[in-house]
Design a protein around this motif. Sequence first.
Motif, short mmCIF file in Angstrom:
data_model
loop_
_atom_site.label_atom_id
_atom_site.label_comp_id
_atom_site.label_asym_id
_atom_site.label_seq_id
_atom_site.Cartn_x
_atom_site.Cartn_y
_atom_site.Cartn_z
N THR A 96 0.96 -1.14 -0.06
CA THR A 96 -0.01 -0.20 0.04
C THR A 96 1.05 1.21 0.04
O THR A 96 1.74 1.28 0.90
CB THR A 96 -1.05 -0.01 1.24
N ALA A 97 0.66 2.18 -1.02
CA ALA A 97 1.50 3.55 -1.09
C ALA A 97 0.50 4.42 -0.59
O ALA A 97 -0.57 4.70 -1.26
CB ALA A 97 2.02 3.64 -2.40
N GLN A 98 0.96 5.22 0.40
CA GLN A 98 0.25 6.44 0.64
C GLN A 98 1.08 7.63 -0.04
O GLN A 98 2.30 7.93 0.51
CB GLN A 98 0.26 6.55 1.94
N LEU A 99 0.76 8.52 -0.87
CA LEU A 99 1.41 9.65 -1.31
C LEU A 99 0.80 10.84 -0.83
O LEU A 99 -0.44 10.95 -1.07
CB LEU A 99 1.53 9.30 -2.84
N SER A 100 1.55 11.98 -0.73
CA SER A 100 1.03 13.28 -0.75
C SER A 100 1.60 13.96 -1.85
O SER A 100 2.85 14.27 -2.25
CB SER A 100 1.58 14.03 0.44
N LEU A 101 0.75 14.30 -3.04
CA LEU A 101 1.12 14.97 -4.29
C LEU A 101 0.97 16.72 -3.97
O LEU A 101 -0.19 16.87 -3.53
CB LEU A 101 0.71 14.21 -5.49
N SER A 102 1.33 17.04 -5.19
CA SER A 102 0.91 18.60 -5.36
C SER A 102 1.04 18.99 -6.68
O SER A 102 1.91 18.63 -7.28
CB SER A 102 1.41 19.57 -4.19
N VAL A 103 0.37 20.07 -7.07
CA VAL A 103 0.31 20.83 -8.18
C VAL A 103 0.34 22.21 -7.97
O VAL A 103 -0.21 22.70 -6.84
CB VAL A 103 -0.58 20.46 -9.55
N LEU A 104 0.72 23.09 -8.85
CA LEU A 104 0.82 24.34 -8.81
C LEU A 104 -0.11 25.05 -9.86
O LEU A 104 -0.31 24.71 -10.95
CB LEU A 104 2.02 25.06 -8.70
N ARG A 105 -0.72 26.15 -9.67
CA ARG A 105 -1.56 26.81 -10.38
C ARG A 105 -1.21 28.46 -10.30
O ARG A 105 -1.13 28.89 -9.29
CB ARG A 105 -3.05 26.67 -10.32
N GLU A 106 -0.71 28.99 -11.39
CA GLU A 106 -0.50 30.55 -11.47
C GLU A 106 -1.74 31.11 -11.13
O GLU A 106 -2.85 30.89 -11.44
CB GLU A 106 -0.10 30.87 -12.84
N ARG A 107 -1.60 32.30 -10.00
CA ARG A 107 -2.89 33.19 -9.60
C ARG A 107 -2.99 34.19 -10.78
O ARG A 107 -1.97 34.68 -11.03
CB ARG A 107 -2.69 33.33 -8.21
N PRO A 108 -4.04 34.64 -11.05
CA PRO A 108 -4.24 35.84 -11.91
C PRO A 108 -3.82 37.03 -11.36
O PRO A 108 -3.68 37.12 -10.22
CB PRO A 108 -5.83 35.80 -12.11
#
Length: 108
Positions: A96-108
């Motif tokens: 079992t793999a538990q991952l914390s991932l993330s992505v970024l979004r440019e703010r206007p």
Amino acid sequence: AYPAAQTATEAGNDAQQRVRNLLVQHGLNVASLQVQPIREEGPFDHIPLAVRAEGPLSAIQAALASLAAQQPAIGIQSLSLQTLGPARPGVAPQLTAQLSLSVLRERP
């Protein structure tokens, strides 16, 4: 980073779908995948994803390598592995793999 033209919700949903497809493509069973509350960090929205997937170590390794090549980038914040059930000689253990991932979004 995702462009500002996409809402944070759209970026989170897209990242969630990309991660799910990638994990399944590598033979993993996705037990859960959730977009977590979005945080503002400087000029970006930080969109975290909590993932729990199951499968053999080789599939997890292949999926992690593919995650590193994704665009927009998907960051790996943490990873925890546990065996599923008792270990048996000569049989690759299921993990079992538990991952914390993330992505970024440019703010206007």
